[in-house]
Design an enzyme around this catalytic site. Structure first.
Site, short mmCIF file in Angstrom:
data_model
loop_
_atom_site.label_atom_id
_atom_site.label_comp_id
_atom_site.label_asym_id
_atom_site.label_seq_id
_atom_site.Cartn_x
_atom_site.Cartn_y
_atom_site.Cartn_z
N SER A 1 0.84 -1.19 0.00
CA SER A 1 0.00 0.00 0.00
C SER A 1 0.88 1.25 0.00
O SER A 1 1.74 1.40 -0.85
CB SER A 1 -0.95 -0.05 1.20
OG SER A 1 -2.00 0.86 1.06
N ASP B 1 -0.49 -4.68 -3.68
CA ASP B 1 -1.83 -4.10 -3.70
C ASP B 1 -1.83 -2.57 -3.61
O ASP B 1 -2.50 -1.98 -2.76
CB ASP B 1 -2.71 -4.68 -2.60
CG ASP B 1 -4.17 -4.75 -3.06
OD1 ASP B 1 -4.40 -5.21 -4.19
OD2 ASP B 1 -5.06 -4.34 -2.29
N HIS C 1 -7.09 -6.68 0.91
CA HIS C 1 -6.06 -5.66 0.71
C HIS C 1 -4.72 -6.04 1.35
O HIS C 1 -3.67 -5.80 0.78
CB HIS C 1 -6.55 -4.32 1.28
CG HIS C 1 -5.55 -3.22 1.16
ND1 HIS C 1 -4.94 -2.88 -0.03
CD2 HIS C 1 -5.04 -2.37 2.11
CE1 HIS C 1 -4.11 -1.86 0.17
NE2 HIS C 1 -4.16 -1.54 1.46
#
Length: 353
Positions: free
Chosen positions: A162, A187, A317
């Site tokens: 992230s 991700d 996620h």
């Protein structure tokens, strides 16, 4: 959830003791054993404090003490906003234990304002500050990998989840770290990240303000499907909260990192990420939970073979927590595929045959 936390000075002795025990790797259970915290010592060999500038970074690692001079690769992980180094605990263990020679090392720091890291200017989570932190931390731990070193560097695989993916991508692009064997983003895609920013404050506001126990915090993450793997949640979630007290003095646990004040930095984390990633001067791997996360620039670059794409649609996620063995195997394969040729070893084998 319990009432709003009072000031830190009203934190009960019991809550403080629980926090200290948890940080030492001692699970504190209230009977909910399914969600009892797990000790970090089951996943890393050590937790060291590294001083860089105004900050003492808490760094989880395996393979450093025994293999500082070994030639194996080093996987350096950077977590996302609101997470900690322990988000990579299961992946790190899998990668490290998959090397029978134990020549591989894994490093998973808590970055500024997260986990066990402390220091001044913790409110500055700008991309520039985070990149500087990461570069300084890596080159402090591995001086030969500094841009000014004349020594042979260790081979590094830099992995970011992230927001952490943006940090490691820009760190590689800055060319201040030598010996980067590969860059891995988990991700994170510029387009979808920027599109999601308006909804993030509502998501943060919808979270419980506090928890009555560590177990209840772990259970909330699992029940809300933020972390699908209960084992990983039991390891990582305790580092995301800190002891506090309700208005009436009852012990509780609240969030370690207050994310809303960092909102002014969010767009800067992701703007230009796609081009930075694609142009990074190293081998590249992008691990996503679905193709819908690919923006136009990345889709074109992937079709041109400029990076490797790994899709894991069964994950959420936090892919590294949901499917740690799958992610670990992908990292190992990526590293092996991009290992530099050892000409002397090839010659030796040819002479022997």
């Amino acid at each position: 959830p319990p009432g709003a936390p009072a000031s830190s000075s009203s934190t009960s002795a019991a809550a403080a003791a629980a926090a200290a025990a948890a940080e030492k790797g001692e699970p504190q259970s209230t009977g909910a054993s399914q969600y009892a915290p797990l000790p970090w010592t089951d996943y890393f060999e050590e937790n060291v404090s590294i001083s860089v500038g105004d900050t003492q970074f808490s760094v989880y690692a395996s393979g450093l003490s025994a293999n500082q001079g070994a030639g194996g690769p080093v996987f350096v992980f950077h977590h996302g906003a609101g997470h900690s180094g322990r988000t990579f605990g299961l992946v790190s263990k899998h990668v490290y234990e998959s090397d029978p020679a134990r020549a591989t090392a894994v490093v998973a720091p808590d970055m500024r304002a997260h986990g066990g890291t402390v220091g001044a200017n913790q409110e500055d989570l700008s991309l520039g500050r985070l990149v500087d932190d990461f570069v300084a931390l890596v080159t402090t731990m591995f001086p030969a990998n500094g841009s000014g070193s004349a020594k042979a560097p260790r081979n590094l695989v830099l992995v970011g989840h992230s927001m952490g993916g943006a940090v490691v991508a820009h760190a590689v692009a800055s060319r201040r770290i030598r010996g980067v064997l590969g860059l891995v983003l988990i991700d994170i895609v510029e387009g979808s990240a920027i599109d999601s920013l308006p909804s993030i404050p509502a998501f943060i506001a919808a979270r419980p303000a506090s928890f009555g126990s560590i177990e209840s915090a772990i259970r909330w993450h699992v029940d809300a499907n933020h972390i699908q793997n209960t084992e990983s949640a039991r390891l990582s979630v305790p580092s995301l909260i800190k002891p506090a007290a309700t208005a009436d003095g009852a012990p509780c646990w609240t969030w370690r990192t207050d994310l809303l004040p960092s909102q002014k930095f969010w767009h800067g984390w992701y703007a230009g990420l796609s081009s930075t990633f694609v142009s990074a001067p190293t081998a590249k791997l992008l691990i996503l939970a679905g193709t819908d996360r690919l923006d136009k620039d990345l889709l074109i670059a992937q079709m041109q073979g400029k990076f490797q794409l790994e899709l894991l649609p069964a994950a959420g996620h936090t892919i590294q927590e949901d499917l740690p063995a799958v992610v670990g195997d992908a990292l190992i394969s990526f590293c092996k595929r991009n290992q530099p040729l050892d000409i002397s070893e090839i010659r030796r084998r040819n002479q022997a045959s």
